[in-house]
Structure formats: C-alpha cells, structure tokens
Design a protein around this motif. Structure first.
Motif, short mmCIF file in Angstrom:
data_model
loop_
_atom_site.label_atom_id
_atom_site.label_comp_id
_atom_site.label_asym_id
_atom_site.label_seq_id
_atom_site.Cartn_x
_atom_site.Cartn_y
_atom_site.Cartn_z
N SER A 7 0.84 -1.20 0.00
CA SER A 7 0.00 0.00 0.00
C SER A 7 0.87 1.24 0.00
O SER A 7 2.09 1.18 -0.05
N TRP A 8 0.20 2.37 0.15
CA TRP A 8 0.84 3.68 0.15
C TRP A 8 1.33 4.08 1.54
O TRP A 8 1.85 5.17 1.72
N ALA A 9 1.16 3.23 2.55
CA ALA A 9 1.42 3.60 3.95
C ALA A 9 2.91 3.78 4.23
O ALA A 9 3.77 3.19 3.58
N ALA A 10 3.18 4.58 5.28
CA ALA A 10 4.54 4.73 5.80
C ALA A 10 4.80 3.76 6.96
O ALA A 10 5.94 3.42 7.22
N ILE A 11 3.73 3.37 7.67
CA ILE A 11 3.81 2.38 8.75
C ILE A 11 2.93 1.21 8.34
O ILE A 11 1.75 1.40 8.05
N ASP A 12 3.49 0.01 8.29
CA ASP A 12 2.73 -1.10 7.71
C ASP A 12 1.73 -1.69 8.70
O ASP A 12 1.62 -1.25 9.85
N GLY A 13 1.00 -2.69 8.24
CA GLY A 13 -0.09 -3.25 9.03
C GLY A 13 0.34 -3.97 10.29
O GLY A 13 -0.49 -4.23 11.17
N ALA A 14 1.62 -4.28 10.43
CA ALA A 14 2.14 -4.86 11.66
C ALA A 14 2.78 -3.80 12.56
O ALA A 14 3.37 -4.14 13.59
N GLY A 15 2.68 -2.54 12.14
CA GLY A 15 3.25 -1.45 12.92
C GLY A 15 4.73 -1.23 12.66
O GLY A 15 5.38 -0.46 13.38
N ARG A 16 5.29 -1.89 11.62
CA ARG A 16 6.70 -1.69 11.30
C ARG A 16 6.86 -0.48 10.38
O ARG A 16 6.02 -0.21 9.53
N TYR A 17 7.99 0.21 10.55
CA TYR A 17 8.26 1.37 9.71
C TYR A 17 8.78 0.92 8.35
O TYR A 17 9.73 0.14 8.26
N LYS A 18 8.14 1.44 7.30
CA LYS A 18 8.74 1.36 5.98
C LYS A 18 9.75 2.51 5.85
O LYS A 18 9.69 3.49 6.62
N PRO A 19 10.69 2.43 4.94
CA PRO A 19 11.65 3.54 4.80
C PRO A 19 10.98 4.89 4.59
O PRO A 19 11.56 5.92 4.95
#
Length: 791
Positions: A597-609
């Motif tokens: 997706s377009w998110a910055a924080i993923d569905g497990a609460g991990r940070y994407k870059p």
C-alpha cells in the motif's frame, strides 16, 4: 448523582450454528477468532474463507441487573452498535438501529431491576440491510463493487484498494446502564476560541428531565468557577470571555495549552450530573480568497498561516474495537515524531474514539475530519437521510471540545468523481448532503470551525472540483498513469492526497504469506495487493529509473526506494512553493492489515523507509534542490519561528562523488518562509546548511561504494557503523531481517566518499553482531543493481 454500571466484558455470541463466549466491546470476527472458530483473515487468502461471517445474522446475549442506588430513570446506553440491530430486554423490543456511527439510549426503568434480566442484541447482516435499502431507492454508482453507500457503516469494511473485505457486526464500543434522577446533562457543546489575547467560550448545555425543577449549571475551568447558569429551559447557551488563558497551538507554533472544563448540573446544592473534558482555546480560519493564480487554501491558526505537513489516516485496524488508547498514542506519536502537524481522518472510515482526539489535543496535531462519505453516489432519500442528519449532529457535538479538530470536510472525492467517472445524475447522489445539509448542521452546532464541501473541491461548480489552481487537489494521475517526476509539473494550492505504493516490511510480508517461493506475483502476494493493477503500476514506476529486479528481495528493496523517491519529489517540490502551495497530506500514514500500500507504517506497525523520509522532508528546517526556470536552485525551507541564517555550502562533485569545487554563500531566511538560491548545474550537487543536506543527481553511476560494516553490541541491541570509500547510494538496514521485533533509527542513507554513519538497531532480545552480514540485512543500491541480490 448519575450512577453507571459497565456492561462491557463477558457476553455470549450465537449465530449460524455457533455459540461461543464473546467480549464487548468487540465484533463477531474477533470473538470467533479468539475461540479458534475461524482462521486468521490476515494470513494468505483466509479473508475469503471467512466471508460467510459478514453475511450471517448474529446475536449477543447476557443477563443484566441494576445494582446501583435507586433512581427515577435507568437508561441502557450503547456508544456504538455495528450496525443493523434489534435490542431486546426481557422479551421487550427497545428499538432498532441502522447506524454504526451513532450512540443509542433506551429507557429501561420499568424493565430492569435487582434481579437478572436477559438482554439480547440481534444483528442482521449489513449486506441484507444494504440490499434492502438499494431495493427501495434504486442502484447508485460507486468506485468498488460493494454496497457500502446504502448503509451507515465503516465503508472500508467492505474492502478498499488497500484493505480486505471483512464486513463486521457487533457491539463495537462500550455499553452501560446509567441511572439518574431529576435531570441529566444530555449534551454539552463547548466551542472555545481565542482572539485579541483572550479566550472565548460559547457553551451550550442540553438537559433531559424527569422533574420540572429550577436547576443551574456550574462552569469550572481548571477547578475554578467561571460562571453559574440558571437552567430555566431544556437548552441554554452562554458566551463567556475567558481572560488570562494561553492559546492552544499546533506543533511547531507554540504550546498546545489545555484546560479542564467542567460542567456540574445542580439542584440547589445537590449534584445531579457532571461532564468534564480537556479543551483549548484557539481560532481557526481557512483563507479561500481568490488571487491572480486561482483560489488559496491556507490554514490559519490563531491568526498565523500554517504550512500543513499532513498524513491521511485510515482506521488502524479493520476491527476497530481492538483499538486502545495506548495504540492511538503510539501511532499518533509516531506521526508527530515524523514532523507531521496535521492528520486527516478519511471519510471511508470512522469518527475515531475520544482517545484519538485527546492525544491529538495533547500533541498539537491538527485534525481535519471528513464526514463519512467516500468514492460513491449516496442516496439522499429515506431511510438514509435522517440517519445522516442524526449521525452528523451526534458527532459534531461529541467532538466539539477538541481544539485539535480544525475543519469539517463533507466527503472524500464524491464531488470530483461524480463528473470524472461520468456517474449518472438522474438520481440523488449526495450533493445535497455536502452543499446543504452538512454545512447547515456545522453552522448551527459548530460555527467555530470552517466547513469544506469535499476533498478535492475547488469552491464551487464554476471550476472542475479537482482543479489544481483552486483550493484542494488530489494528485492521482501520478502513480496511476504517470511517473513521479511529473509531480514537478504543477503547483496546486493544497495537495490533500497523493502517494506511491510499496510492499510492507519484509517480515510483515513473510509472516502473512506462506507462498513458496514468495514472488512479487505469487498468489499470496497478489492477494495482499488490493489496488487495481497495483503490481503493474509498481513495475511501470520502476521502469524509468531501474532495470527490472531479478529477485523478490531486489523487488522489495527497489519498490520501497521508489516510494521514498516519489513522495520526496512531491513534498519537496510543493513545499518549495510555499505559500502558493499551502500544504501536503501524504496518502497514507498507516495500514489496517498486512498489505502492499501507500502507507509509511505497515499493518504490523513496522516502519517502511518512507516513515524516516517523512521525518526528513517534514523537518522544520530542510534543504532541497529544485529545477526552476531552466536552472537549479537550493530551496531553503524554514518552517520555524526564528530566522535561519548561516553559511550555505554548495559542492559540485563528479559522478563518483569526488569533490570538484565548492562555494559558500551567506543566507538569511525569514521565519515561516522559503528562500531560493541559484546554483550551477552539475552531475552531483550537494548543499549543506547547519545539519541539513540536500543532494541532486543529474547523472547516476553505480560503482562499488566500498562499504565496510562493523557491528557493536550495546545495551538493547547493536550499533552498526557503515563506512564508504566511494559513493554509496541508498544504504538500507532492514532490522526485521535480524529479529522480528527489531527497529532501526534510519531509513535510506546516502554516503559520500569517506563518510560514515551509525545505525542504531534495538530489539527485545540479544542480537548477534554477525547477523548484519546476513543476506539483505544491509545493502545499497549499487549492490542491488549489479546482482539483484545482496553481496
């Protein structure tokens, strides 16, 4: 004094041949999942295996009794029923509900006593209700093949281009018995503003009575009485000047000062009821005046224009009953720590829990609240019209104390898509809601906050709703059809939505998908990609910049890098045009399940870059190099109350990163402003001011950067130092590849020759320093492009 018996906790759930213990607040899905009756819908394609749950009818049951003091009136209060329900107590039907977004109160005085009485809440499938309403009012167009516009329910529970179709039912917010006598505070609506160095309180109190007695309301601020109101009628309004208060300010503009406002309902000296909230005093305006370029959209708080550094918020869990204050605080603090000052609550979700807005109040986060309409034609007839009115009145009143809430927005994309998608207009489609019903409710109940008819919206039908020159704009040609460099083609007045996709963190993807091998187009990965042709758009987005990746690991790295580059391109370009462009709201901050997706924080609460990149591009002081009028400029972005002065160092380097020459120019940038400094063209330009740096690559070379990596064990994790002898583009350490609970403090980092950086990895367990040498834990762009695998 009002007495309360909490009915949350243990219930029983019955339906479709199932009888299991249930927990309230909750939902059918979470109860069945807890009891092992359904597989986890977040794994593989289990979403499909549990679709039957949303099409079944369900009943929640428990015995209730009033154990509190004797009262003239006992009410059964539901803060949220999802969605179509019949409430029965001891065989008597109390009422029926059709709206997830409202509270419900039933008089049960004659039905509940000291002995236990059976209470049942019967839920009809939301599909059944939606099809019933559709048969009454006729079909309406929408952007997704589900009937969400025919029922007042969280639209994205029917699926979205980042979410699963998990159509919920249940008692999703708290339920209680409430006993009271003589009178109670039925509603308290405080509108707190600030002007001319003083606060103003516009207070409305609504009273429900069992006796006609002379009552009064004592009003206290931080425990100090400021007035007492005689309540001769069932509704009283007073406007009070509040001198000596400190204004509430958004992040970066001062303290978000809060005060405890208390309303005590009194019969003589006897306290009947009490209402208490934390609130703040501030003024809010949106400058939507015309200028030579079109129509502005500039948010002003306490008379000062604010550049909106925003993110769009979707429900943080597809099962919103699982949200807690701690989780709200975690996610909102993460937003604040990334430099965000505005959260847009998107119209396909919910009016969030009180805790959400309280945390925003405390953090100084501005809240843009959509009314709950998104991407569809909404019938204006009954039975929906009266539900829309009741829902809006309920939530405008409920959210009125929160100083963080600064604007009401009528809908998400409906005014735009009605024309853009050529939706028929021979039937009602929602225009009346957005241009008449909702603004009238806001004008009556909450004139302290500006209303906007929709997002995007150009202000009137004189302009196309998504005209970039007029008010709010959604930029989706880029991503859907164009490369991200086309963000630079326009300077909208306010960018309320834009974004670029990437997969979640590697561990999040791997935990949710059991495909062997896991490939970008393997079944599980595709099931967790809900956007139309999403993987095709990811591939087409990579094509202008990189060769096709040779492995899933390379695809994962490159698509995350492309997301960062895309969003950075948009934010820094538009921010450099302040105040012409007055804000950006990135789509999106968060996810509600594991998904590309377009998110910055993923569905497990991990940070994407992307999360770390937001922190850089939304910093109060930042540098960016932009192309203007055929040349290059350094845009010095100073979103700070003080001037930014100092020596701006500009370096020209060759494609290998070696210094060719440097110049220093003294700069002084006024507060809340942007300065443009012309610079010469070059293969690689570096601009430095204080601790800020910007890079511009005209040509790119991907030679071996000569990285050396050392890892040192420290309390709580590892300190990983990376040194480059050459130019190291986009070094990335993925902490979840070391340990599922590990985190790191940086995303992509570029090192010039001779530079080093230290990455701080922290985890809930002891880490092996050697693990940073494992494949794909730490890599860089040159290594990925040379081999498609980590070296």
């Amino acid at each position: 004094m009002t007495s309360v018996e909490d009915l949350s906790g243990s219930w029983e759930l019955h339906g479709d041949g199932v009888a299991v213990p249930a927990t309230v607040p909750g939902s059918v899905h979470t109860d069945l999942l807890r009891q092992g009756r359904i597989p986890d819908p977040f794994l593989d394609d289990n979403e499909l295996a549990v679709a039957w749950v949303g099409r079944a009818d369900w009943t929640y049951q428990r015995d209730v009794a009033w154990h509190g003091p004797e009262h003239e009136r006992i009410d059964l209060v539901f803060e949220g029923l999802d969605t179509v329900a019949r409430v029965d107590l001891n065989g008597t039907t109390l009422g029926e509900t059709r709206n997830m977004h409202r509270t419900y109160r039933f008089d049960v005085t004659s039905l509940v006593g000291a002995g236990p009485q059976p209470l049942s809440v019967h839920f009809t499938s939301a599909y059944t209700e939606a099809e019933r309403v559709k048969s009454l009012v006729g079909p309406r167009a929408n952007a997704y093949p589900e009937p969400f516009q025919f029922i007042r329910k969280m639209a994205c529970s029917f699926g979205w281009d980042w979410g699963p179709t998990l159509v919920t039912a249940g008692i999703w917010r708290p339920v209680r018995l409430e006993g009271w006598s003589t009178a109670r505070l039925a509603a308290v609506r405080p509108l707190c503003t600030y002007a001319e160095n003083a606060g103003k309180l516009d207070l409305t109190c609504e009273i429900e009575r069992t006796q006609d007695r002379a009552l009064r309301a004592q009003i206290l601020l931080d425990g100090r009485e400021i007035t007492s109101l005689d309540l001769d009628t069932d509704a009283v309004r007073a406007t009070l000047d509040i001198p000596g208060v400190t204004p509430w300010n958004p992040r970066g503009y001062g303290e978000p000062a809060l005060y405890t406002l208390t309303v005590v309902l009194l019969d003589g000296d006897r306290e009947l009821d009490r209402w208490e909230r934390r609130t703040g005093f501030r003024s809010v305006e949106i400058d939507r005046s015309p200028d030579d370029a079109g129509t502005r959209f500039v948010i002003h708080v306490n008379g000062e224009p604010v550049f909106a550094k925003g993110v769009n918020w979707i429900p943080d869990d597809i099962f919103p009953s699982r949200m807690t204050r701690e989780r709200y605080e975690l996610r909102l603090r993460e937003a604040a720590n990334a430099g965000v000052n505005l959260i847009r609550v998107w119209g396909g979700g919910i009016y969030e829990d009180r805790a959400f807005y309280e945390v925003c109040d405390e953090l100084g986060l501005l809240v843009w609240q959509d009314f709950l309409f998104a991407c569809a034609c909404y019938p204006e007839e009954e039975p929906l019209h009266s539900e829309v009115v009741a829902e809006a009145r309920d939530n405008v009143t409920r959210l009125s104390p929160h100083p963080s809430l600064i604007t009401w927005n009528g809908n998400n994309e409906n005014l735009w898509l009605h024309g853009a998608m050529s939706w028929p207009d021979d039937l009602s489609w929602g225009e009346k809601y957005y241009l008449s019903v909702l603004p009238e409710i806001v004008a009556e109940l909450d004139p302290s906050r500006p209303y906007q008819a929709g997002s995007p919206w150009s202000g009137s039908w004189e302009h196309e709703p998504n005209d970039p020159d007029h008010q709010t704009f959604h930029s989706w040609e880029v991503w859907n059809r164009q490369d991200y460099l086309h963000y630079r083609d326009s300077t909208p007045r306010f960018v309320a939505e834009f974004g670029w996709q990437a997969p979640p963190a590697w561990r999040t993807l791997r935990d949710a998908i059991s495909d062997e091998p896991m490939l970008p187009d393997s079944p599980g990965v595709l099931h967790h990609q809900k956007a139309e042709d999403g993987n095709g758009k990811l591939a087409r987005g990579l094509a202008p910049h990189f060769a096709a990746p040779e492995s899933t690991e390379a695809w994962h790295y490159l698509t995350q890098l492309n997301q960062v580059r895309a969003v950075r391109t948009g934010v820094e370009h538009w921010r450099s045009h302040w105040p012409h462009t007055a804000g950006t709201i990135v789509w999106q901050l968060n996810d509600l399940w594991p998904v590309t997706s377009w998110a910055a924080i993923d569905g497990a609460g991990r940070y994407k870059p992307l999360y770390f990149a937001l922190r850089e591009m939304y910093a109060d002081r930042a540098l960016t190099i932009q192309r203007r009028d055929g040349g290059l400029v350094v845009a010095v972005l100073n979103d700070h109350a003080e001037p930014w002065t100092g020596p701006l160092r500009i370096e020209r380097r060759d494609t290998a990163g070696r210094l060719v020459y440097s110049i220093i120019e003294k700069v002084e940038v006024a507060p809340r402003s942007v300065a443009l400094i012309p610079v010469p063209n070059g293969d690689l330009l570096v601009a430095c001011l204080d601790d800020q740096r910007a890079l511009w690559f005209e040509a790119e070379e991907f030679a071996d950067p000569g990285l050396t990596v050392t890892a040192e064990q420290v309390p709580g994790g590892l300190d990983v130092t990376v040194h480059a002898t050459g130019l190291a583009r986009d070094v990335l350490l993925q902490p979840d590849r070391v340990h599922p609970g590990a985190v790191v403090d940086k995303g992509f980092v570029t090192l010039l020759p001779g530079e080093s950086t230290t990455l701080h990895v922290r985890a809930p367990a002891e880490l092996d320093p050697g693990s940073v040498k494992d494949p794909w834990v730490l890599t860089d762009l040159a290594s990925v492009l040379r081999s498609g695998s980590a070296e």
